[in-house]
Scaffold this active site. Structure first.
Site, short mmCIF file in Angstrom:
data_model
loop_
_atom_site.label_atom_id
_atom_site.label_comp_id
_atom_site.label_asym_id
_atom_site.label_seq_id
_atom_site.Cartn_x
_atom_site.Cartn_y
_atom_site.Cartn_z
N GLY A 15 0.93 -1.28 0.30
CA GLY A 15 -0.31 0.00 0.03
C GLY A 15 0.64 0.89 0.02
CB ALA A 16 4.11 1.66 -1.20
CB SER A 18 -1.37 7.84 -2.62
OG SER A 18 -2.46 5.88 -2.43
N GLY A 19 -0.47 7.81 -0.07
CA GLY A 19 -0.84 8.00 1.54
C GLY A 19 0.40 7.81 2.42
N GLY A 21 1.68 4.94 3.36
CA GLY A 21 2.52 3.69 3.45
C GLY A 21 3.91 4.63 1.64
CB SER A 136 -8.94 0.87 11.75
OG SER A 136 -9.88 1.91 11.45
CE1 TYR A 162 -10.58 0.08 6.51
CE2 TYR A 162 -11.51 0.89 8.79
CZ TYR A 162 -10.29 0.99 7.29
OH TYR A 162 -8.53 1.64 7.47
#
Length: 282
Positions: A15-16, A18-19, A21, A136, A162
């Site tokens: 998940g790197a 964007s954001g 990551g 989360s 989620y």
């Protein structure tokens, strides 16, 4: 934190593209680590890898075949892996079923990271690695029903799905720690804070708020959201099997999150669905 203190370390960040990551990848490469930048978008992942000085690997976690291909590529490329950061994730407003026949939120947020970890586990144990899982705080009010969490039909809400997947993240972390006790592998889960990332893009309610002036005041930047992940890479604190709310150790308040029987049953279910055995003793 000393500059270049991670020279010689190999770190995989999913998940790197964007954001947080992408920010974590940047912070870790600045400290000298070799970083495998894993993302779904070819364009964004390649761009991030080029910008931070990492190596790009493309995989869509909604497809098990791509996760398996990713694992093969990582094993071929790196003789040791010091950190696996299972950071990829997402949320969908409507139930979607993957090509593998799974509910998409559950597959992307739990089953695919489980599969990747299992496929890399021998290498991770040999390296005395850390497995860091992005969780989360939504787990706190979540309910995980193993009979329905992966069902193709039935009631469905974006937050419920989620939250259940992130409750699974904590259970996976605890069970991985139990099963690998004494091997030298260490694992932890963390909540990065309320971070303005693409995870909210599919919500017609949350997305506009996150981008609003008020949202920008409330939500953390991805750069700040990456800080707990980076800290867990080499902290000397006792972290194995534990969950952190940003930097603070939190004993999970949801009783299911500390249910050992549920954690074991989730593990067995995950092995069955992914068709893999993690290769660690009971």
């Amino acid at each position: 934190m000393a500059e270049q203190d991670l020279i010689g370390k190999t770190i995989v960040v999913t998940g790197a593209s964007s954001g947080l990551g992408a920010e974590a990848a940047a912070k870790l490469t600045r400290r000298g680590a070799t970083v495998a930048v894993v993302g779904r978008s070819v364009e964004r992942t390649t761009e991030v890898a080029g910008t931070v000085g990492g190596e790009a690997f493309i995989a869509d976690f909604a497809r098990f075949d791509e996760v398996r291909k990713l694992a093969d590529q990582l094993l071929d490329r790196y003789p040791r892996i010091d950190v696996l950061a299972n950071n990829a994730g997402g949320a969908w407003p409507k139930r979607e079923i993957t090509v593998d026949g799974n509910e998409q939120t559950f597959q992307v947020n739990h089953l695919a990271p489980f599969l990747l970890t299992a496929l890399l586990l021998d290498r991770l144990v040999q390296s005395g690695a850390r497995v860091i899982n992005t969780g989360s705080m939504t787990y706190r009010t979540a309910r995980l029903n193993l009979d329905t969490v992966n069902a193709p039909t039935g009631s469905f809400t974006m937050l419920g799905s989620y939250g259940a997947s992130k409750l699974a993240t904590i259970l996976f972390t605890r069970e991985l720690a139990r099963r690998t006790e004494g091997t030298g592998l260490t694992t932890a889960a963390f909540h990065p804070g309320a971070v303005a990332t693409h995870v909210y893009d599919r919500s017609r309610i949350a997305a506009p708020f996150v981008r609003s002036p008020l949202g920008r005041l409330i939500f953390l930047s991805p750069e700040k959201g990456a800080d707990p992940l980076v800290r867990l890479v080499d902290t000397t604190d006792e972290i194995n099997g534990r969950y952190f709310h940003r930097f603070k150790l939190e004993r999970p308040s949801n009783k299911q999150a500390v249910d050992q029987d549920l954690a074991q049953r989730l593990w067995v279910l995950s092995e069955r669905i992914t068709g893999t055995t993690a290769g660690v003793a009971e």
